[in-house]
Design a protein around this motif. Structure first.
Motif, PDB file in Angstrom:
ATOM      1  N   LEU A 159       0.397  -1.412  -0.114  1.00  0.00           N
ATOM      2  CA  LEU A 159       0.347   0.247   0.539  1.00  0.00           C
ATOM      3  C   LEU A 159       0.946   1.320  -0.105  1.00  0.00           C
ATOM      4  O   LEU A 159       0.560   2.773  -1.116  1.00  0.00           O
ATOM      5  CB  LEU A 159      -0.862   0.463   1.211  1.00  0.00           C
ATOM      6  N   VAL A 161       0.954   4.025  -2.590  1.00  0.00           N
ATOM      7  CA  VAL A 161       0.434   6.018  -3.040  1.00  0.00           C
ATOM      8  C   VAL A 161       1.753   6.041  -2.783  1.00  0.00           C
ATOM      9  O   VAL A 161       1.389   7.540  -3.741  1.00  0.00           O
ATOM     10  CB  VAL A 161      -0.122   5.589  -1.306  1.00  0.00           C
ATOM     11  N   SER A 208       1.947   6.387  -7.035  1.00  0.00           N
ATOM     12  CA  SER A 208       0.621   7.131  -8.099  1.00  0.00           C
ATOM     13  C   SER A 208       0.772   8.839  -7.038  1.00  0.00           C
ATOM     14  O   SER A 208      -0.102   9.845  -7.835  1.00  0.00           O
ATOM     15  CB  SER A 208      -0.709   6.338  -7.638  1.00  0.00           C
ATOM     16  N   THR A 209       1.647   9.486  -6.392  1.00  0.00           N
ATOM     17  CA  THR A 209       1.703  10.762  -5.859  1.00  0.00           C
ATOM     18  C   THR A 209       3.081  11.207  -5.554  1.00  0.00           C
ATOM     19  O   THR A 209       3.330  12.069  -6.963  1.00  0.00           O
ATOM     20  CB  THR A 209       1.033  11.197  -4.022  1.00  0.00           C
ATOM     21  N   ILE A 240      -3.439  -2.351 -11.597  1.00  0.00           N
ATOM     22  CA  ILE A 240      -4.528  -1.975 -11.098  1.00  0.00           C
ATOM     23  C   ILE A 240      -4.048  -0.383 -11.014  1.00  0.00           C
ATOM     24  O   ILE A 240      -4.781   0.594 -11.785  1.00  0.00           O
ATOM     25  CB  ILE A 240      -4.608  -2.351  -9.466  1.00  0.00           C
ATOM     26  N   GLY A 248      -9.767  -3.800  -8.544  1.00  0.00           N
ATOM     27  CA  GLY A 248      -9.538  -3.436  -8.513  1.00  0.00           C
ATOM     28  C   GLY A 248      -9.359  -1.580  -6.883  1.00  0.00           C
ATOM     29  O   GLY A 248      -9.066  -1.283  -6.436  1.00  0.00           O
ATOM     30  N   ILE A 280      -7.013  -2.276  -3.771  1.00  0.00           N
ATOM     31  CA  ILE A 280      -6.209  -1.251  -3.531  1.00  0.00           C
ATOM     32  C   ILE A 280      -6.572   0.146  -3.438  1.00  0.00           C
ATOM     33  O   ILE A 280      -6.803   0.920  -2.947  1.00  0.00           O
ATOM     34  CB  ILE A 280      -5.559  -1.592  -5.491  1.00  0.00           C
ATOM     35  N   PRO A 299      -8.917   1.792  -0.345  1.00  0.00           N
ATOM     36  CA  PRO A 299      -8.084   1.627   1.109  1.00  0.00           C
ATOM     37  C   PRO A 299      -6.944   3.179   0.129  1.00  0.00           C
ATOM     38  O   PRO A 299      -6.513   3.837   1.850  1.00  0.00           O
ATOM     39  CB  PRO A 299      -6.827   0.673   1.578  1.00  0.00           C
ATOM     40  N   ILE A 300      -6.173   3.200  -0.177  1.00  0.00           N
ATOM     41  CA  ILE A 300      -5.350   4.181  -0.593  1.00  0.00           C
ATOM     42  C   ILE A 300      -6.042   6.185  -1.017  1.00  0.00           C
ATOM     43  O   ILE A 300      -5.397   6.339  -1.044  1.00  0.00           O
ATOM     44  CB  ILE A 300      -4.465   3.102  -1.817  1.00  0.00           C
ATOM     45  N   LEU A 350      -5.254   7.855   1.073  1.00  0.00           N
ATOM     46  CA  LEU A 350      -3.655   8.636   1.108  1.00  0.00           C
ATOM     47  C   LEU A 350      -3.221   9.571   0.452  1.00  0.00           C
ATOM     48  O   LEU A 350      -2.202   9.933   0.391  1.00  0.00           O
ATOM     49  CB  LEU A 350      -3.103   7.015   1.288  1.00  0.00           C
ATOM     50  N   GLN A 351      -3.841   8.887  -1.031  1.00  0.00           N
ATOM     51  CA  GLN A 351      -3.766   9.375  -2.188  1.00  0.00           C
ATOM     52  C   GLN A 351      -4.100  11.375  -2.027  1.00  0.00           C
ATOM     53  O   GLN A 351      -2.440  11.836  -2.438  1.00  0.00           O
ATOM     54  CB  GLN A 351      -4.086   9.083  -3.588  1.00  0.00           C
TER      55      GLN A 351
END
Lengths: 173, 275
Positions: A13, A17, A20-21, A65, B37, B40, B43-44, B47-48
């Motif tokens: 996870l 994160v 993607s950021t 994903i 999908g 994932i 939950p993220i 946070l993103q």
């Protein structure tokens, strides 16, 4: 085992994160490093075949994903790559800088080259050499740098997990 | 059988078959299997949002110092350009009037009335180096649907390609999987704008299959044609940057500079069709 699963889930996870950021801000010439590939390589260098293969497949699937396109290509490539690396990892001086850089570089080149061949060649795209030089090689270079700060902390996490497992086994026996 | 199940090669082959089946099943856009999908993306997503917000703020501090240096040089250049711009401004006012008349003629507003705009924030950019897909903070619970057009105040961004519960994925017009039915505003010639893997990093896309009789030149404005059923007619896509004429009848193509700056895109509007 429970700690191991929690730690693996946290790693995946966190990598998802970050990829993607934050990784978008580390772009060099519009190419960003790939923490998910790097993490798969680090785990494959540190762990056994089964653990590496599972983590490789999960990290690859996470990448699929996040991209929102066809699921499975990165999962398959990282799964196979992790198996190959984990089969030879004990024969390597894996803490040597050059070994880490070499594995980071070559693994990225292998994974991303096969990925562009699968994705782009089927679509009749003609500029594969351009993508190889302008995207794959710079990304491989960035990943080979990124692997250096990742290797030791991940190694420490797995050492702690191994210690916890040994303690639990001792207590249960 | 038990021996077979214990074989390492059998397990590896089994995993490969499962992954390949997944790849085939998920290759179609809108495939139900992509719902995995959510494991994932759900939950993220928060946070993103938090990390994107923090990264933008931190990036803003560095940009401030960089900007002071750049501003000084820009200031001198801008003074020179004021005269030029005043002249251009008069020309633009004329074009604006003309544009308004054209838009009215195209009944653009009527078309937009059938859509409900949904403001969205980009919470994650494409993780890799191959595609131009980003994640927005609205999903199926907000009524977002696959293929909904995505725009900004300036023009076309792309379309929704995947919808999860709280987030959606948007394929931008510079992604290699994107094709937009477009036309040249001045000549009304209908063409196809599509993403190109080699132009993507420069934030550009291309217009293909330009036949020799098409009247197109650098500076021409390109807009959606309304054909294809995804994008409404009349949304500005960009301007022609360069026209590359080749010998073959359909070999020529144009490089398009979109009006949207995809590197600095933070907020977008999804056009949700009204029930």
């Amino acid at each position: 085992m429970r700690y191991r699963i929690v730690a693996a889930a946290f790693l995946v996870l966190a990598a998802a994160v970050l990829q993607s950021t934050v990784m978008g801000y580390l772009e060099v010439f519009s190419v960003r490093p790939n923490i998910l590939i790097t993490l798969a390589v680090v785990i494959a260098l540190l762990r056994g075949t089964v653990e590496s293969a599972i983590m490789g497949a999960v990290l690859g699937l996470t990448m699929d994903i996040l991209m929102g396109k066809t699921l499975g290509w990165y999962a398959l490539l990282l799964f196979l790559l992790s198996i190959l690396i984990s089969m030879v990892n004990e024969k390597l001086y894996r803490e040597k800088l050059l070994v880490l850089i070499g594995f980071g570089f070559l693994s990225t080149v292998a994974v991303e080259t096969l990925f562009i061949l699968v994705i782009f060649l089927f679509r009749g795209y003609r500029h594969i050499p351009y993508l190889f030089t302008m995207v794959v090689l710079p990304e491989a270079l960035l990943n080979s740098i990124l692997i250096l700060p990742l290797f030791k902390p991940i190694g420490k996490v797995y050492n702690i997990l191994d210690t916890l497992d040994r303690k639990r086994n001792r207590l249960s026996s | 059988m038990r021996r077979l199940l214990r074989s390492r090669f059998f397990i590896i082959a089994l995993v490969i078959v499962v992954i390949l089946t997944l790849a085939v099943a998920s290759s179609k856009e809108g495939s139900g299997i992509k719902a995995i999908g959510n494991v994932i993306s759900v939950p993220i997503a928060p946070l993103q949002s938090v990390i994107s917000f923090m990264a933008e703020r931190i990036g803003g501090v560095f940009d401030y110092f960089k900007d002071v240096k750049i501003t000084k040089a820009e200031n001198e250049e801008l003074l020179h350009r004021i005269n030029e711009l005043e002249k251009e401004n008069r020309e633009l006012e004329r074009l604006e009037r003309e544009n308004k008349e054209l838009r009215d003629a195209l009944n653009f507003m009527d078309q937009m009335e059938s859509f409900e705009p949904v403001g969205c924030t980009i919470i994650a950019k494409d993780p890799g180096n191959w595609f131009e897909v980003f994640t927005i903070n609205r999903g199926s619970k907000d009524g977002i649907e696959i293929n909904s057009p995505v725009i900004t105040a300036y023009g076309l961004v792309g379309r929704v390609s995947e919808v999860n519960l709280f987030t959606s994925k948007v394929v931008s017009i510079i992604d290699m999987d994107s094709t937009v039915a477009a036309r040249v505003s001045s000549s009304r010639d209908v063409l196809i704008v599509r993403g190109d893997a080699s132009l993507r990093s420069s934030g550009l896309c291309r217009m293909d299959y330009i036949s020799p009789d098409v009247d197109i030149m650098p500076g021409d404005v390109i807009e959606t044609s309304g054909l294809g059923g995804i994008y409404p007619k009349g949304i500005i896509i960009g301007q022609v940057k360069d026209v590359i004429r080749n010998e073959g009848q359909f070999d020529s193509y144009a490089v398009i500079s979109p009006v949207v700056d995809f590197k600095r895109l933070e907020e977008v509007i999804v056009l949700k069709e009204k029930p």
